[in-house]
Design a protein around this motif. Structure first.
Motif, PDB file in Angstrom:
ATOM      1  N   ASP A  39      29.263  37.767  44.864  1.00 20.70           N
ATOM      2  CA  ASP A  39      29.282  39.227  45.029  1.00 20.70           C
ATOM      3  C   ASP A  39      30.671  39.722  45.408  1.00 20.70           C
ATOM      4  O   ASP A  39      31.136  40.747  44.908  1.00 20.70           O
ATOM      5  N   ASP A  40      31.347  38.976  46.276  1.00 20.92           N
ATOM      6  CA  ASP A  40      32.708  39.349  46.673  1.00 20.92           C
ATOM      7  C   ASP A  40      33.673  39.244  45.488  1.00 20.92           C
ATOM      8  O   ASP A  40      34.532  40.103  45.299  1.00 20.92           O
TER       9      ASP A  40
ATOM     10  N   GLY B 252      43.482  39.201  38.645  1.00 20.87           N
ATOM     11  CA  GLY B 252      42.157  39.173  38.023  1.00 20.87           C
ATOM     12  C   GLY B 252      41.852  37.813  37.428  1.00 20.87           C
ATOM     13  O   GLY B 252      40.731  37.304  37.548  1.00 20.87           O
TER      14      GLY B 252
ATOM     15  N   LYS C  28      38.844  35.390  38.533  1.00 22.75           N
ATOM     16  CA  LYS C  28      37.920  34.891  37.515  1.00 22.75           C
ATOM     17  C   LYS C  28      37.860  33.363  37.554  1.00 22.75           C
ATOM     18  O   LYS C  28      36.787  32.757  37.420  1.00 22.75           O
TER      19      LYS C  28
ATOM     20  N   LEU D 162      36.957  41.810  41.263  1.00 22.57           N
ATOM     21  CA  LEU D 162      37.292  42.065  39.857  1.00 22.57           C
ATOM     22  C   LEU D 162      37.119  43.541  39.499  1.00 22.57           C
ATOM     23  O   LEU D 162      37.932  44.110  38.772  1.00 22.57           O
ATOM     24  N   THR D 163      36.068  44.145  40.019  1.00 24.22           N
ATOM     25  CA  THR D 163      35.830  45.571  39.753  1.00 24.22           C
ATOM     26  C   THR D 163      36.965  46.417  40.323  1.00 24.22           C
ATOM     27  O   THR D 163      37.478  47.322  39.652  1.00 24.22           O
ATOM     28  N   GLU D 164      37.381  46.114  41.544  1.00 25.35           N
ATOM     29  CA  GLU D 164      38.488  46.855  42.173  1.00 25.35           C
ATOM     30  C   GLU D 164      39.783  46.679  41.389  1.00 25.35           C
ATOM     31  O   GLU D 164      40.531  47.643  41.185  1.00 25.35           O
TER      32      GLU D 164
ATOM     33  N   ARG E  10      32.905  39.448  42.299  1.00 23.02           N
ATOM     34  CA  ARG E  10      32.575  40.526  41.361  1.00 23.02           C
ATOM     35  C   ARG E  10      33.162  41.844  41.843  1.00 23.02           C
ATOM     36  O   ARG E  10      33.745  42.613  41.061  1.00 23.02           O
ATOM     37  N   ALA E  11      33.072  42.108  43.136  1.00 20.84           N
ATOM     38  CA  ALA E  11      33.631  43.341  43.709  1.00 20.84           C
ATOM     39  C   ALA E  11      35.150  43.357  43.572  1.00 20.84           C
ATOM     40  O   ALA E  11      35.748  44.395  43.248  1.00 20.84           O
TER      41      ALA E  11
ATOM     42  N   ARG F 260      40.105  45.942  38.205  1.00 21.87           N
ATOM     43  CA  ARG F 260      39.959  46.649  36.927  1.00 21.87           C
ATOM     44  C   ARG F 260      40.157  48.150  37.109  1.00 21.87           C
ATOM     45  O   ARG F 260      40.861  48.797  36.340  1.00 21.87           O
ATOM     46  N   GLU F 261      39.551  48.711  38.161  1.00 22.28           N
ATOM     47  CA  GLU F 261      39.679  50.144  38.424  1.00 22.28           C
ATOM     48  C   GLU F 261      41.128  50.521  38.751  1.00 22.28           C
ATOM     49  O   GLU F 261      41.619  51.569  38.309  1.00 22.28           O
TER      50      GLU F 261
END
Length: 102
Positions: A84-85, A69, A73, A90-92, A87-88, A94-95
């Motif tokens: 967009d990639d 992460g 970042k 980082l979201t993955e 951000r996606a 984090r999840e």
């Protein structure tokens, strides 16, 4: 590594020879499993399960997810890659960390 307390009297002894490489591999595998070398060998020889402690593997996995992460970042900060990639990603990450931590 401290030896776990046992209630069973282990009075029998078995001796065998290894190469220094084999011994190092055995010690590393026992450490990874959170067991003494004797307990690790006993379980493997007798066909019992050897499972790494979940807390250790989870902590290592979480640390790696956090590291990744941070790298993603950093890429976003210096303007590398598609926002967009990133951000996606980082979201993955984090999840995945949330799933492991719970």
């Amino acid at each position: 590594m401290p030896r776990p307390r046992r209630q069973i009297d282990l009075s029998e002894r078995l001796t065998f020879r290894l190469t220094s490489t084999e011994r190092a591999e055995l010690e590393a595998a026992a450490e990874l499993a959170g067991l003494t070398v004797s307990e690790y060998v006993r379980r493997r020889v007798l066909g019992r399960k050897v499972v790494a402690p979940r807390a250790l593997t989870d902590a290592q996995t979480l640390a790696e997810l956090r590291r990744l992460g941070g790298l993603v970042k950093h890429l976003a900060t210096i303007g590398q890659g598609n926002p967009d990639d990133l951000r996606a990603a980082l979201t993955e990450l984090r999840e995945a960390a949330v799933r492991i931590a719970t």
